[in-house]
Write an enzyme that holds these catalytic residues in place. Structure first.
Site, PDB file in Angstrom:
ATOM      1  N   SER A 162     -13.391  27.604 -21.231  1.00 28.85           N
ATOM      2  CA  SER A 162     -13.503  28.033 -19.842  1.00 28.85           C
ATOM      3  C   SER A 162     -14.218  26.923 -19.084  1.00 28.85           C
ATOM      4  CB  SER A 162     -14.301  29.341 -19.796  1.00 28.85           C
ATOM      5  OG  SER A 162     -14.552  29.732 -18.466  1.00 28.85           O
ATOM      6  N   GLY A 169     -16.111  35.488 -23.106  1.00 24.98           N
ATOM      7  CA  GLY A 169     -17.443  35.044 -23.489  1.00 24.98           C
ATOM      8  C   GLY A 169     -18.411  35.142 -22.332  1.00 24.98           C
ATOM      9  N   LYS A 194     -11.886  27.898 -13.641  1.00 21.04           N
ATOM     10  CA  LYS A 194     -12.524  28.781 -12.665  1.00 21.04           C
ATOM     11  C   LYS A 194     -12.067  28.364 -11.276  1.00 21.04           C
ATOM     12  CE  LYS A 194     -15.250  31.318 -15.306  1.00 21.04           C
ATOM     13  NZ  LYS A 194     -15.209  32.794 -15.307  1.00 21.04           N
ATOM     14  N   GLU A 245      -7.051  35.703 -13.982  1.00 20.74           N
ATOM     15  CA  GLU A 245      -8.071  36.685 -14.356  1.00 20.74           C
ATOM     16  C   GLU A 245      -8.854  37.144 -13.126  1.00 20.74           C
ATOM     17  OE1 GLU A 245     -10.368  35.162 -17.628  1.00 20.74           O
ATOM     18  OE2 GLU A 245     -11.960  36.642 -17.397  1.00 20.74           O
ATOM     19  N   LYS A 303      -8.958  27.478 -19.394  1.00 21.53           N
ATOM     20  CA  LYS A 303      -9.190  28.394 -18.271  1.00 21.53           C
ATOM     21  C   LYS A 303      -9.931  27.644 -17.189  1.00 21.53           C
ATOM     22  CE  LYS A 303     -12.389  32.286 -17.971  1.00 21.53           C
ATOM     23  NZ  LYS A 303     -12.738  33.599 -18.582  1.00 21.53           N
TER      24      LYS A 303
HETATM   25  O1  OSB Z   1     -15.661  35.537 -16.101  1.00 26.63           O
HETATM   26  O2  OSB Z   1     -15.282  35.098 -18.120  1.00 26.63           O
HETATM   27  C1  OSB Z   1     -16.030  35.069 -17.157  1.00 26.63           C
HETATM   28  C2  OSB Z   1     -19.231  33.192 -18.110  1.00 26.63           C
HETATM   29  C3  OSB Z   1     -20.167  33.940 -17.422  1.00 26.63           C
HETATM   30  C4  OSB Z   1     -19.753  35.000 -16.641  1.00 26.63           C
HETATM   31  C5  OSB Z   1     -18.397  35.303 -16.550  1.00 26.63           C
HETATM   32  C6  OSB Z   1     -17.458  34.575 -17.246  1.00 26.63           C
HETATM   33  C7  OSB Z   1     -17.878  33.481 -18.010  1.00 26.63           C
HETATM   34  C8  OSB Z   1     -16.972  32.591 -18.731  1.00 26.63           C
HETATM   35  C9  OSB Z   1     -17.576  31.824 -19.896  1.00 26.63           C
HETATM   36  O3  OSB Z   1     -15.836  32.376 -18.399  1.00 26.63           O
HETATM   37  C10 OSB Z   1     -16.765  31.867 -21.122  1.00 26.63           C
HETATM   38  C11 OSB Z   1     -17.540  31.333 -22.309  1.00 26.63           C
HETATM   39  O4  OSB Z   1     -18.523  31.967 -22.756  1.00 26.63           O
HETATM   40  O5  OSB Z   1     -17.146  30.267 -22.797  1.00 26.63           O
HETATM   41 MG    MG Z   2     -13.724  36.352 -16.340  1.00 22.60          MG
END
Ligand code: OSB
Ligand code: MG
Length: 373
Positions: free
Chosen positions: A137, A293, A165, A216, A163
């Site tokens: 991510s 995660g 953001k 997502e 992924k």
């Molecule tokens: O939306 O998935 C999410 C981390 C903190 C809060 C929300 C999210 C996330 C991640 C991190 O996408 C994923 C990871 O732990 O590698």
């Molecule tokens: Mg998420």
């Protein structure tokens, strides 16, 4: 299983680089661990994944600490549980919310039971996979080039899902640049963390051009109705994260057509019992799930890896190896990834399958509280 003592600890752990999502940024995780001690002396560790700020869900380290010490721990301490499956109902009775706080105890009960029985957590949960397909991510970057550089590096490392953001102003151009750079075969998805409204549906539909495996949580953190309307206008499958807080909400998603995939984070839904129920319901409905995660330490990661070994976890999880997050993790061995982007499930080891480095944790701990039966 009878838990006699729970020790709560908080320890700051700096991330190797700040992680920015649409609603905030974190540079240092406040790692929140529980050490559960059974009446027979067995010890197992668990992690509460609550955040530093209430920008993902309403919970934070502070609220979870209070919920565990004031209300939740007293409900399990000294109580005989025939099965860890009985713990969630005991925590839920007339006690609304606080899912991440509940999950830390509930999941710890599964870990402790596995440890006491000499079986792996994956076996106890009914897991079948030896290896988990792994994704990364990537946080929001200052410009598309910076994101492309990270996406290229992730692909070279072997990650099987990337992924990205996104947020308004940092979306179409950024995702397009990564698709262009990585080519048509790369498995790319976007995560908006609730940054858009249904009024922006035409804008979000531009992402359909990039053949994403999913988008997502584009809309409100508790929304299902508008996601259903948006899904009818997108060819890209919607995956829900924040909106799925219980088995009921998962069933509502299926009924309403609010999405086609679920990101299960056991902390968000109150632990493993509900996670397994959502997994089973989705399996029957032919809806794939994957394990998200929360920037966990190696302790929380052990729980996510065990959960992701269940058969309907068909898509790569946000379960990156320790080195993606930390200079040094707090468990031995650290979590690693094979060159083909797989993390191994420690099915040959009892309990959570990793050892907590207690000396190191002692040095890092900034807050500690012991509660006994
Ligand atoms: O939306 O998935 C999410 C981390 C903190 C809060 C929300 C999210 C996330 C991640 C991190 O996408 C994923 C990871 O732990 O590698
Ligand atoms: Mg998420």
């Amino acid at each position: 299983m009878r838990i006699q003592q729970i020790t709560l600890r908080e320890l700051p752990l700096p991330l190797r680089e700040p992680f920015r999502i649409s609603s905030g940024v974190v540079s240092e995780r406040r790692i929140f661990l529980l050490e559960l001690r059974d009446a027979d002396g067995t010890v197992e560790w668990s992690e509460c994944v609550a955040g530093e700020h209430p920008n993902y869900t309403s919970e934070t380290v502070e609220t979870a600490w209070m919920a565990i010490t004031s209300w939740l721990a007293p409900r399990v301490l000294g109580v005989d549980f025939a099965s860890p499956a009985d713990v969630a109902p005991a925590l839920d009775r007339d006690l609304r919310g606080h899912s991440m706080a509940k999950a830390a105890i509930e999941m710890g009960s599964w870990g402790l039971t596995a440890r006491r029985s000499g079986v792996s957590l994956s076996h106890l949960l009914g897991g079948t996979r030896d290896r988990i397909i792994t994704g990364i991510s990537l946080g929001i970057q200052a410009n598309p080039d910076a994101l492309v550089a990270r996406a290229r590096a992730a692909r070279a490392d072997g990650y099987q899902k990337i992924k990205l953001k996104i947020m308004p102003g940092k979306d179409v151009e950024y995702v397009g640049a990564v698709r262009e750079a990585l080519g048509p075969d790369a498995h790319i998805m976007a995560d908006a963390n609730s940054a858009y409204t249904l009024a922006q549906a035409d804008h979000l539909a531009k992402l359909d051009a990039f053949d994403l495996i999913m988008i997502e949580q584009p809309l409100g953190q508790d929304d299902l109705v508008r996601h259903a309307a948006l899904q009818r206008r997108l060819s890209t499958p919607i995956c829900l994260d924040e909106s799925i807080t219980s088995l009921d909400r998962a069933e509502d998603m299926l009924t309403l057509g609010s999405g086609r995939i679920i990101n299960i984070k056991p902390g968000r839904v109150g632990g493993f019992s509900v996670s397994k129920a959502i997994h089973d319901t989705c399996e029957r409905a032919n809806v794939p799930v994957w394990c998200g995660g929360m920037l966990e330490s190696g302790v929380g990661r052990a729980y996510n890896v065990a959960l992701a070994s269940l058969p309907n976890f068909k898509l790569p999880g946000d379960l990156s190896p320790s080195a993606r997050y930390w200079e040094r993790d707090i468990v031995t061995p650290e979590w690693t990834m094979d060159s083909d982007g797989m993390v191994r499930v420690p099915r040959d080891k009892p309990g959570i399958g990793v050892t907590v480095d207690v000396d190191r944790i002692d040095n890092l701990t900034v807050r500690r509280e012991v509660i006994r039966a």
